[in-house]
Structure formats: structure tokens, C-alpha cells
Design an enzyme around this catalytic site. Structure first.
Site, PDB file in Angstrom:
ATOM      1  N   LYS A 140     -37.133 -46.092  26.733  1.00 57.72           N
ATOM      2  CA  LYS A 140     -36.666 -45.961  28.347  1.00 57.72           C
ATOM      3  C   LYS A 140     -36.994 -47.181  28.945  1.00 57.72           C
ATOM      4  O   LYS A 140     -37.904 -47.738  28.484  1.00 57.72           O
ATOM      5  CB  LYS A 140     -37.229 -44.807  28.867  1.00 57.72           C
ATOM      6  CG  LYS A 140     -36.674 -44.168  30.175  1.00 57.72           C
ATOM      7  CD  LYS A 140     -35.539 -43.272  29.841  1.00 57.72           C
ATOM      8  CE  LYS A 140     -34.543 -42.832  30.936  1.00 57.72           C
ATOM      9  NZ  LYS A 140     -33.594 -41.781  30.934  1.00 57.72           N
ATOM     10  N   ASP A 180     -29.109 -44.373  33.585  1.00 58.07           N
ATOM     11  CA  ASP A 180     -29.915 -43.163  34.204  1.00 58.07           C
ATOM     12  C   ASP A 180     -29.768 -43.301  35.685  1.00 58.07           C
ATOM     13  O   ASP A 180     -28.644 -44.033  36.330  1.00 58.07           O
ATOM     14  CB  ASP A 180     -31.464 -43.375  33.577  1.00 58.07           C
ATOM     15  CG  ASP A 180     -32.121 -42.223  33.989  1.00 58.07           C
ATOM     16  OD1 ASP A 180     -32.161 -41.073  33.121  1.00 58.07           O
ATOM     17  OD2 ASP A 180     -33.092 -42.091  35.116  1.00 58.07           O
TER      18      ASP A 180
HETATM   19  P1  NAP Z   1     -27.753 -40.528  39.759  1.00 57.46           P
HETATM   20  O1  NAP Z   1     -26.319 -40.650  39.179  1.00 57.46           O
HETATM   21  O2  NAP Z   1     -28.298 -41.994  40.102  1.00 57.46           O
HETATM   22  O3  NAP Z   1     -27.957 -39.574  40.775  1.00 57.46           O
HETATM   23  C1  NAP Z   1     -29.049 -39.135  41.376  1.00 57.46           C
HETATM   24  C2  NAP Z   1     -28.820 -38.369  42.498  1.00 57.46           C
HETATM   25  O4  NAP Z   1     -29.907 -37.566  42.642  1.00 57.46           O
HETATM   26  C3  NAP Z   1     -28.497 -38.759  43.597  1.00 57.46           C
HETATM   27  O5  NAP Z   1     -27.505 -37.953  44.245  1.00 57.46           O
HETATM   28  C4  NAP Z   1     -29.481 -39.045  44.313  1.00 57.46           C
HETATM   29  O6  NAP Z   1     -29.348 -39.405  45.709  1.00 57.46           O
HETATM   30  C5  NAP Z   1     -30.232 -37.806  44.219  1.00 57.46           C
HETATM   31  N1  NAP Z   1     -31.666 -37.972  44.272  1.00 57.46           N
HETATM   32  C6  NAP Z   1     -32.613 -38.699  44.175  1.00 57.46           C
HETATM   33  N2  NAP Z   1     -33.673 -38.265  44.568  1.00 57.46           N
HETATM   34  C7  NAP Z   1     -33.678 -37.177  45.151  1.00 57.46           C
HETATM   35  C8  NAP Z   1     -34.402 -36.012  45.672  1.00 57.46           C
HETATM   36  N3  NAP Z   1     -35.719 -36.480  45.793  1.00 57.46           N
HETATM   37  N4  NAP Z   1     -33.697 -34.884  46.322  1.00 57.46           N
HETATM   38  C9  NAP Z   1     -32.515 -34.817  46.285  1.00 57.46           C
HETATM   39  N5  NAP Z   1     -31.695 -35.638  45.532  1.00 57.46           N
HETATM   40  C10 NAP Z   1     -32.265 -36.695  45.129  1.00 57.46           C
HETATM   41  O7  NAP Z   1     -28.630 -40.320  38.252  1.00 57.46           O
HETATM   42  P2  NAP Z   1     -28.283 -39.171  37.174  1.00 57.46           P
HETATM   43  O8  NAP Z   1     -27.816 -40.054  36.242  1.00 57.46           O
HETATM   44  O9  NAP Z   1     -27.112 -38.013  38.019  1.00 57.46           O
HETATM   45  O10 NAP Z   1     -29.639 -38.632  36.904  1.00 57.46           O
HETATM   46  C11 NAP Z   1     -30.253 -37.427  37.344  1.00 57.46           C
HETATM   47  C12 NAP Z   1     -31.385 -37.061  36.609  1.00 57.46           C
HETATM   48  O11 NAP Z   1     -30.716 -36.571  35.364  1.00 57.46           O
HETATM   49  C13 NAP Z   1     -32.605 -37.838  36.259  1.00 57.46           C
HETATM   50  O12 NAP Z   1     -33.603 -37.103  36.383  1.00 57.46           O
HETATM   51  C14 NAP Z   1     -32.173 -38.554  35.246  1.00 57.46           C
HETATM   52  O13 NAP Z   1     -33.265 -38.975  34.272  1.00 57.46           O
HETATM   53  C15 NAP Z   1     -31.458 -37.279  34.393  1.00 57.46           C
HETATM   54  N6  NAP Z   1     -30.697 -37.529  32.997  1.00 57.46           N
HETATM   55  C16 NAP Z   1     -29.398 -38.138  33.389  1.00 57.46           C
HETATM   56  C17 NAP Z   1     -28.704 -38.508  32.139  1.00 57.46           C
HETATM   57  C18 NAP Z   1     -27.475 -39.336  32.316  1.00 57.46           C
HETATM   58  O14 NAP Z   1     -26.786 -39.336  31.251  1.00 57.46           O
HETATM   59  N7  NAP Z   1     -27.161 -39.683  33.355  1.00 57.46           N
HETATM   60  C19 NAP Z   1     -29.165 -38.041  30.946  1.00 57.46           C
HETATM   61  C20 NAP Z   1     -30.419 -37.154  30.776  1.00 57.46           C
HETATM   62  C21 NAP Z   1     -31.125 -36.953  31.942  1.00 57.46           C
HETATM   63  P3  NAP Z   1     -29.640 -40.630  46.528  1.00 57.46           P
HETATM   64  O15 NAP Z   1     -28.254 -41.505  46.204  1.00 57.46           O
HETATM   65  O16 NAP Z   1     -29.730 -40.313  47.972  1.00 57.46           O
HETATM   66  O17 NAP Z   1     -30.738 -41.211  45.763  1.00 57.46           O
END
Ligand code: NAP
Length: 460
Positions: A140, A180
């Protein structure tokens, strides 16, 4: 007299002491890294019965080895703003475990990124990647850079600087990063371009989550959100429930959240609330996903803009309030520790039936215990959100074979993988006397394969 029960009890006690002693060392060696401690403790707690039944894991110091990254790289990322100011961020890559394949795991660009966050995510990735059944190790990385409010040019220069260092440590057979939080197709594209320039060759297998026109896989964008819903659907089915006609809240409005909402709607669920870090929206008629997609994927807007287009919906400041919205199924899909004890109590009081972690470690330990005490169905992120990395591994397979599968082909493979992860986790939980406990089952099923591979490869 030494009865079988006494001997078992003795082994369990010894394993518990061993686990506690290693956990203490992890805490002392990684001072103040609270998220990392939290992730290690959750896994170690589940492993006591496995250690009791398999004393060779202790003899081989597997816990000590598995909690220590093979390599941690920290580096300076200097870049220049549009106004000509020089900025410096800190970049990380933690190469945690390569027992079953090249390091694999995303890059996060967010101001909160530090050693603890990257290590907790890298540690979780070991078990998640093992659960997928694919030959991928765990890594990571990321940087404390905030892409929000930056111009395209600034993001590009940052990504180029980041990759100028990272490229020395990655490769299709050594370490394959992906996206991520804060790292989507745009950032992957800029980093891929810089890798190509630095290495002097087109190496599609070095990153996943690429654009479709240069080696990306169909359904990668959808994979984590869809996969989470496929996993939760299996769990619901086993308990005579389903998404059909259910009310669902999904936190976040990023990649995972948007596609968890999409699949939920396709399966007949009504999503009534979603959020970003500024607050949450509630639309009792059901969220209009096309608006969310446009606001978030195209216009880069805040979530409160939704209510200007849908005045019957409500916006509330503060994202943690989303858990006060009554629902049957809650899918935390935003970030770590976003659902705490208070949120869990309200969800339970409002009659939630199931919780599925789309994000990594979004539910605190205290909140999880409340769900456990109240017999709420619980799908842990390690298993439930493994769809993203699974399709990343499918992207690697397509790149190696120089082929491209259709959306349907990839989606079908994803469904098969998620169902298998669910079954494997349930079986491991049953085998170790915790039937139905997917947290314990996923940790054990993920651990055993990696531990056995580490032992086969000697003390390295
Ligand atoms: P992303 O596209 O950057 O989206 C993150 C979202 O969460 C945004 O809407 C962000 O809002 C919001 N957010 C951040 N902090 C927050 C809070 N305290 N309360 C409410 N909303 C909040 O990221 P993502 O890829 O969807 O990832 C989300 C989660 O899934 C993370 O934990 C990541 O490690 C996990 N994950 C992702 C993947 C993947 O393939 N992408 C795979 C496995 C796990 P803002 O824009 O306001 O910051």
C-alpha cells in the site's frame, strides 16, 4: 489428570499469551501508529484458535514476521504550483508481504496519509488479497497530498514527481500499485505516463485501474462497490433476506460508494442517504444516482449541491450524522473509523439488519462489538471490499495475455470470486468454532494460506 479438554485449554492459553506478547512488541516498535495497532489487534484476536491448533506457526514466528513489512519506502515529493511555489509532500510505499505474489495494493493521496495509515492498509491487504484466491501479495502507498482544489497541471506535476521515485521500487512482477482515496483514473494515467518515460517502455502490468484505452479492465471502476454488494447479498441470502425493497444508507460518494449505490439500486434496494466529508444528504424518495455521478465524477462538486437540484432532499452538515438515518442495510464506503459506537447504537435502535464495510476499517472496534452483541449481520471490509483488488488481478491477467475481456465476462468472474470469499470465510469461521462470524472467518481464511506459503519459503 491431563484430559483432552485440559490440553486444549492449555494450548489456547499459551497461544493467547504469545499473541498478546507479539502485539505488545508491535505497539512498542510502531509507537503512536494507532490505526496500524487497531488493524493488527483485530486480526491477531481472531487467530488464537488457529495458533492453538497449529503450534508450528508460533515456532516459525509467523505473527512476528507477518506484522513486520518486508520493506517500507518513504520519500520526498517536491512539486511546483501554478503560481510557481515549490511544495514538498511525503510519499510512502509499504511492501508488506510477497509470500503469495507481487506486492499489490492502492495508492492514497489524502492529507491524513502517514506511516500508520499506510501500514494499517498494507497489513489488511495481506489477508484480503489472499482471500481473493489470486496470486497477489500485499502493499500500500500514497502521499499526504490533497488533490482537492488543485488544478490538473498541479496534480500532473505531483504525480510525475511521485512516480519519479516510486518507479525504482515497482514493476509487473515485483509491486503493482492501483488507486485508492484521491487516486482515480486521472492520477493513474499521469503516473503511468511518467513510469513509461522513466523506464523507457510500455509496461501495462505495472499499474492497475488504468484507462480503458491503454490497458485498463472493464468493470474495474465498478468492482469494489459491486463486489461489496455481491458479498452482502450472499450474507443476506443465507439469512432469508435480500436487497429487494430494503432501505439502504451508503456513506461517501466516491468510487466505492457510487458503485455500491448503483448495484444496490439494480438489486431493488432504495438508497436514501450518502455523504462526503462535509456532510450527508437524505432523499426519502431514493437518491438520484445520475446527479451524484455528475456532481462527483464530472463536476468535482460538494454533496450539498444535490439539494439545489433536488429541493425535496435534505442536506445536513457533518458526515457522521448519516448513521442516524433509519435503514435496513448500512454500507460504510468512505474512510477508516467513520462509524463509531454512537453511530452503531443509533443504527441498532433504528432496526438495522446488516452492515457491510465497503471502505477499509470504517467501523471502530467498539461499534463492531455493538453489532455483534445485537446479532446484526456484519460483512468485514477485508472480505467484502476485495472485489477491487480481484479485478485489478484480472486486469494484470488480461495485460499479460494481451487480451481484453468484456464487461460481462469480468463482472461474472467478480461475482464468482465474491461468492467464494463468502463461503471460504463462513467455512473457516465454522471450523474454528465461531459459526457465522465473518470477521473471524475472513481473518483466518486469509491468514492460513499466507502463513503456509511463508513457511514453505523458509525464514527470509
Ligand atoms: P474516493 O473515490 O476518494 O472517495 C472517498 C469518499 O469518501 C469521498 O466521497 C470523500 O469525500 C468521502 N469521505 C472521506 N472522508 C469522509 C468522512 N470522514 N465522512 C464521510 N465521507 C468521507 O475513495 P474510494 O476509492 O471510494 O475509497 C473509499 C474507501 O474504500 C477507502 O477506505 C478505501 O481504502 C476503500 N477501498 C477502495 C478500493 C478501490 O478500489 N477504490 C478498494 C478497496 C477498498 P470528500 O470528497 O469530501 O473527501
Amino acid at each position: 489428570m491431563k484430559t483432552l479438554e485440559n490440553i486444549e485449554h492449555m494450548h489456547t492459553q499459551e497461544s493467547l499469551n504469545y499473541m498478546k506478547q507479539v502485539y505488545q512488541t508491535v505497539k512498542e516498535r510502531n509507537l503512536y501508529e494507532t490505526e496500524f495497532h487497531q488493524a493488527v489487534k483485530e486480526v491477531f484476536d481472531s487467530l488464537v484458535p488457529v495458533l492453538a491448533k497449529n503450534p508450528h506457526y508460533r515456532k516459525q514466528a509467523i505473527l512476528e514476521r507477518i506484522a513486520e513489512p518486508e520493506r517500507t519506502i518513504t520519500f520526498r515529493v517536491p512539486w511546483v504550483t501554478d503560481l510557481g511555489e515549490v511544495k514538498v509532500n511525503r510519499g510512502f510505499r509499504v511492501q508488506f508481504n510477497s509470500a503469495i505474489g507481487p506486492y499489490k495494493g492502492g495508492l492514497r493521496f489524502h492529507p491524513s496519509v502517514n506511516a500508520s495509515i499506510v501500514k494499517f492498509l498494507g497489513f489488511e491487504q495481506i489477508f484480503k488479497n489472499s482471500l481473493t484466491g489470486q496470486p497477489i501479495g500485499a502493499g500500500k502507498g500514497g502521499a499526504d497530498f490533497d488533490p482537492k482544489g488543485k488544478s490538473d497541471g498541479e496534480v500532473m506535476r505531483f504525480c510525475q514527481s511521485f512516480m519519479s521515485e516510486l518507479c525504482k521500487h515497482i514493476g509487473p512482477d515485483t509491486d503493482v500499485p492501483a488507486g485508492d482515496i484521491g487516486v482515480g483514473a486521472r492520477e493513474i494515467g499521469y503516473m503511468f505516463g511518467q513510469y513509461k518515460k522513466m523506464q523507457g517502455g510500455f509496461v501495462p502490468g505495472v499499474l492497475t485501474g488504468k484507462g480503458l484505452d491503454y490497458g485498463g479492465s472493464l468493470a474495474r471502476k465498478e468492482a469494489t462497490g459491486y463486489g461489496t454488494v455481491y458479498f452482502v447479498e450472499e450474507m443476506l441470502k443465507d439469512n432469508a433476506l435480500s436487497f429487494q425493497n430494503s432501505t439502504v444508507t451508503v456513506s461517501g460518494s466516491g468510487n466505492v460508494s457510487v458503485y455500491a449505490m448503483e448495484k444496490t439500486q439494480q438489486l431493488g434496494g432504495k438508497v436514501v442517504a450518502c455523504s462526503d466529508s462535509s456532510g450527508y444528504i437524505y432523499d426519502k424518495r431514493g437518491i438520484d444516482l445520475s446527479t451524484i455521478k455528475r456532481l462527483k465524477e464530472e463536476d468535482n462538486k460538494r454533496i450539498d449541491e444535490y439539494v439545489t437540484e433536488h429541493p425535496e432532499a435534505l442536506f445536513f452538515e457533518g458526515s457522521s450524522g448519516i448513521w442516524s438515518v433509519p435503514c435496513d442495510i448500512a454500507l460504510p464506503c468512505a474512510t477508516q473509523n467513520e462509524l463509531d459506537e454512537m453511530g452503531a447504537k443509533i443504527l441498532v435502535a433504528n432496526g438495522v439488519a446488516a452492515v457491510g464495510e465497503g471502505a477499509n476499517m470504517p467501523v471502530t472496534q467498539e461499534a463492531y462489538e455493538i453489532f455483534l452483541d445485537n446479532n446484526i449481520l456484519f460483512a468485514p471490509g477485508k472480505a467484502a471490499n476485495a472485489g477491487g483488488v480481484s479485478v485489478s488481478a484480472l486486469e494484470m491477467a488480461q495485460n499479460s495475455a494481451r487480451i481484453a475481456w468484456t464487461f460481462k465476462e469480468v463482472d461474472e468472474k467478480l461475482q464468482v470470486i465474491m461468492k467464494r470469499i463468502y463461503r471460504d470465510s463462513m467455512e473457516a469461521a465454522k471450523e474454528y468454532d465461531s459459526p457465522g462470524n465473518l470477521v473471524i472467518g475472513a481473518n483466518i481464511a486469509g491468514f492460513v494460506k499466507v502463513a503456509d506459503a511463508m513457511i514453505s519459503q523458509g525464514v527470509i
